[in-house]
Design an enzyme around this catalytic site. Structure first.
Site, PDB file in Angstrom:
ATOM      1  N   ARG A 123      28.578  24.677  50.423  1.00 53.05           N
ATOM      2  CA  ARG A 123      26.765  23.901  50.693  1.00 53.05           C
ATOM      3  C   ARG A 123      26.364  22.798  50.626  1.00 53.05           C
ATOM      4  O   ARG A 123      25.608  22.365  50.489  1.00 53.05           O
ATOM      5  CB  ARG A 123      26.440  25.076  50.088  1.00 53.05           C
ATOM      6  N   TYR A 155      42.193  40.117  45.470  1.00 56.37           N
ATOM      7  CA  TYR A 155      42.985  38.721  46.218  1.00 56.37           C
ATOM      8  C   TYR A 155      42.525  39.445  47.754  1.00 56.37           C
ATOM      9  O   TYR A 155      42.082  38.862  48.293  1.00 56.37           O
ATOM     10  CB  TYR A 155      44.372  38.591  45.972  1.00 56.37           C
ATOM     11  N   LYS A 159      40.271  37.558  50.908  1.00 56.99           N
ATOM     12  CA  LYS A 159      40.247  36.683  51.114  1.00 56.99           C
ATOM     13  C   LYS A 159      39.905  37.348  52.745  1.00 56.99           C
ATOM     14  O   LYS A 159      39.663  36.126  53.625  1.00 56.99           O
ATOM     15  CB  LYS A 159      42.148  36.483  51.619  1.00 56.99           C
ATOM     16  N   VAL A 188      54.571  31.588  50.852  1.00 51.21           N
ATOM     17  CA  VAL A 188      54.537  30.305  51.212  1.00 51.21           C
ATOM     18  C   VAL A 188      55.443  29.812  49.741  1.00 51.21           C
ATOM     19  O   VAL A 188      54.748  30.165  48.508  1.00 51.21           O
ATOM     20  CB  VAL A 188      53.222  29.035  51.102  1.00 51.21           C
TER      21      VAL A 188
HETATM   22  P1  NAD Z   1      49.914  26.863  44.246  1.00 49.89           P
HETATM   23  O1  NAD Z   1      49.876  27.751  42.485  1.00 49.89           O
HETATM   24  O2  NAD Z   1      50.545  26.636  43.737  1.00 49.89           O
HETATM   25  O3  NAD Z   1      48.467  25.712  43.840  1.00 49.89           O
HETATM   26  C1  NAD Z   1      47.118  26.071  43.827  1.00 49.89           C
HETATM   27  C2  NAD Z   1      46.459  25.292  42.787  1.00 49.89           C
HETATM   28  O4  NAD Z   1      45.241  25.216  42.881  1.00 49.89           O
HETATM   29  C3  NAD Z   1      46.858  24.468  41.156  1.00 49.89           C
HETATM   30  O5  NAD Z   1      47.471  22.826  41.116  1.00 49.89           O
HETATM   31  C4  NAD Z   1      46.097  24.905  40.324  1.00 49.89           C
HETATM   32  O6  NAD Z   1      46.154  23.962  39.485  1.00 49.89           O
HETATM   33  C5  NAD Z   1      44.926  25.236  41.189  1.00 49.89           C
HETATM   34  N1  NAD Z   1      43.313  25.671  40.973  1.00 49.89           N
HETATM   35  C6  NAD Z   1      43.387  26.638  40.882  1.00 49.89           C
HETATM   36  N2  NAD Z   1      42.956  26.843  39.949  1.00 49.89           N
HETATM   37  C7  NAD Z   1      41.620  26.199  40.429  1.00 49.89           C
HETATM   38  C8  NAD Z   1      40.514  26.208  40.199  1.00 49.89           C
HETATM   39  N3  NAD Z   1      39.457  27.084  39.422  1.00 49.89           N
HETATM   40  N4  NAD Z   1      39.606  24.952  40.224  1.00 49.89           N
HETATM   41  C9  NAD Z   1      40.775  23.433  40.918  1.00 49.89           C
HETATM   42  N5  NAD Z   1      41.844  24.210  41.397  1.00 49.89           N
HETATM   43  C10 NAD Z   1      42.740  25.271  40.591  1.00 49.89           C
HETATM   44  O7  NAD Z   1      49.393  27.949  44.953  1.00 49.89           O
HETATM   45  P2  NAD Z   1      49.134  27.552  46.334  1.00 49.89           P
HETATM   46  O8  NAD Z   1      50.322  28.993  47.187  1.00 49.89           O
HETATM   47  O9  NAD Z   1      49.911  26.204  47.172  1.00 49.89           O
HETATM   48  O10 NAD Z   1      48.091  28.243  47.050  1.00 49.89           O
HETATM   49  C11 NAD Z   1      46.686  27.432  47.347  1.00 49.89           C
HETATM   50  C12 NAD Z   1      46.072  28.596  48.458  1.00 49.89           C
HETATM   51  O11 NAD Z   1      46.832  29.077  49.912  1.00 49.89           O
HETATM   52  C13 NAD Z   1      45.553  29.475  47.701  1.00 49.89           C
HETATM   53  O12 NAD Z   1      44.396  29.640  47.834  1.00 49.89           O
HETATM   54  C14 NAD Z   1      46.705  30.617  48.475  1.00 49.89           C
HETATM   55  O13 NAD Z   1      45.639  32.063  47.865  1.00 49.89           O
HETATM   56  C15 NAD Z   1      46.852  31.026  49.870  1.00 49.89           C
HETATM   57  N6  NAD Z   1      47.571  31.217  49.664  1.00 49.89           N
HETATM   58  C16 NAD Z   1      49.238  30.837  49.175  1.00 49.89           C
HETATM   59  C17 NAD Z   1      50.152  31.508  49.712  1.00 49.89           C
HETATM   60  C18 NAD Z   1      52.144  31.841  49.664  1.00 49.89           C
HETATM   61  O14 NAD Z   1      52.169  32.753  49.569  1.00 49.89           O
HETATM   62  N7  NAD Z   1      52.201  31.379  48.118  1.00 49.89           N
HETATM   63  C19 NAD Z   1      49.635  32.262  50.722  1.00 49.89           C
HETATM   64  C20 NAD Z   1      49.065  32.693  51.298  1.00 49.89           C
HETATM   65  C21 NAD Z   1      46.952  31.777  51.008  1.00 49.89           C
END
Ligand code: NAD
Length: 251
Positions: A123, A155, A159, A188
């Protein structure tokens, strides 16, 4: 693993949330390598400080909690007047809590970070994109947005909501030159908190996950898909949910 496309994003301003780790970090670094100016947002200043310091003014680190209005204000102040693209990547897990177990605090925080923050940031950037007649938004959803068996109820619901938000944004703003897509990663290798806080989840989801989850992806593999969706190569892709999961969702 994949080929950089030099200057693909030269002069492009992009906000990436959750840029201090995992998928967000890989996305920010590749965008920087391909010429973008990146507003790299994370709640953790320590993580942001570990981003490569070789990009000069191309890299604008912002420590902010995107789940708060104040955090969104900080991001927008740092972004200045020109943002061409947005990657709503920051997201958190939910301990795999079942519907019979989920507490309000977990539900509210998961929705604040995974759904409300992308809504507020989108937004906030839309007026700039509408004025420019162009813009690209990528929301990082999840396999959990496609099925009910790979996370807890909070979660999974968040999503699914993010995918609905993606489609709605795509429809409302396509006439203004704006595209909004989602990527749905499978598992991942990142720092995401994948710990089970539920015995029920262990019993019910454990066998399903064991039978279907493919080898984990590296964050760079998801970043490559995000950059494609941001780029002009995806100029006719809008409202899509691209599974990036080695075929997990096809099982
Ligand atoms: P990660 O935890 O390695 O990285 C996420 C980052 O987001 C972290 O550095 C954290 O400090 C930051 N963060 C969290 N809350 C925050 C907030 N309120 N404000 C600002 N920063 C914030 O995780 P990732 O796996 O890289 O996740 C990234 C995205 O991918 C997420 O949306 C997650 O749901 C999605 N995802 C991850 C996987 C997986 O298996 N890792 C699978 C599907 C989807």
């Amino acid at each position: 693993m994949s080929t950089f496309i030099p200057s693909r994003f030269a002069g492009v301003g992009v906000i990436v949330t959750g840029a201090g780790s995992g998928i967000g970090k890989a996305t920010a670094v590749r965008l920087l390598d391909e010429g973008a100016t990146v507003v790299a947002v994370d709640i953790s200043s320590e993580r942001l400080a570990q981003l490569p310091q070789t990009y000069g003014r191309q890299l604008v680190p912002v420590t902010a909690d995107v789940a708060t209005e104040f955090g969104i204000d900080l991001v927008m102040a740092a972004a200045g007047g020109k943002i061409d693209a947005l990657v709503n990547n920051a997201g958190i897990m939910d301990g795999f809590l079942a519907p019979s177990e989920v507490d309000d605090a977990t539900w509210d925080r998961v929705f604040a970070v995974n759904v409300k923050a992308p809504m507020r940031l989108t937004r906030a950037v839309l007026p700039m994109m509408i004025a420019a007649g162009a813009g690209s938004i990528v929301n990082v959803a999840s396999e959990g947005g496609l099925r009910g068996s790979c996370a807890g109820v909070a979660y999974t619901s968040s999503k699914h909501a993010l995918i609905g938000y993606t489609r709605s944004t795509a429809v409302f703003h396509r006439g203004q030159g704006i595209r909004c897509n989602a990527v749905a990663p499978g598992g991942v290798r990142t720092n995401v908190d994948g710990a089970f806080r539920s015995d029920l989840a262990r019993q019910v989801l454990g066998p399903l996950l064991a039978a279907t989850v493919p080898k984990l992806a590296e964050p760079e593999q998801i970043a490559a898909t995000i950059l494609f969706l941001l780029s002009d190569d995806a100029s006719y892709i809008n409202g899509a949910v691209v599974a990036c999961d080695s075929g997990w969702s096809a099982v």
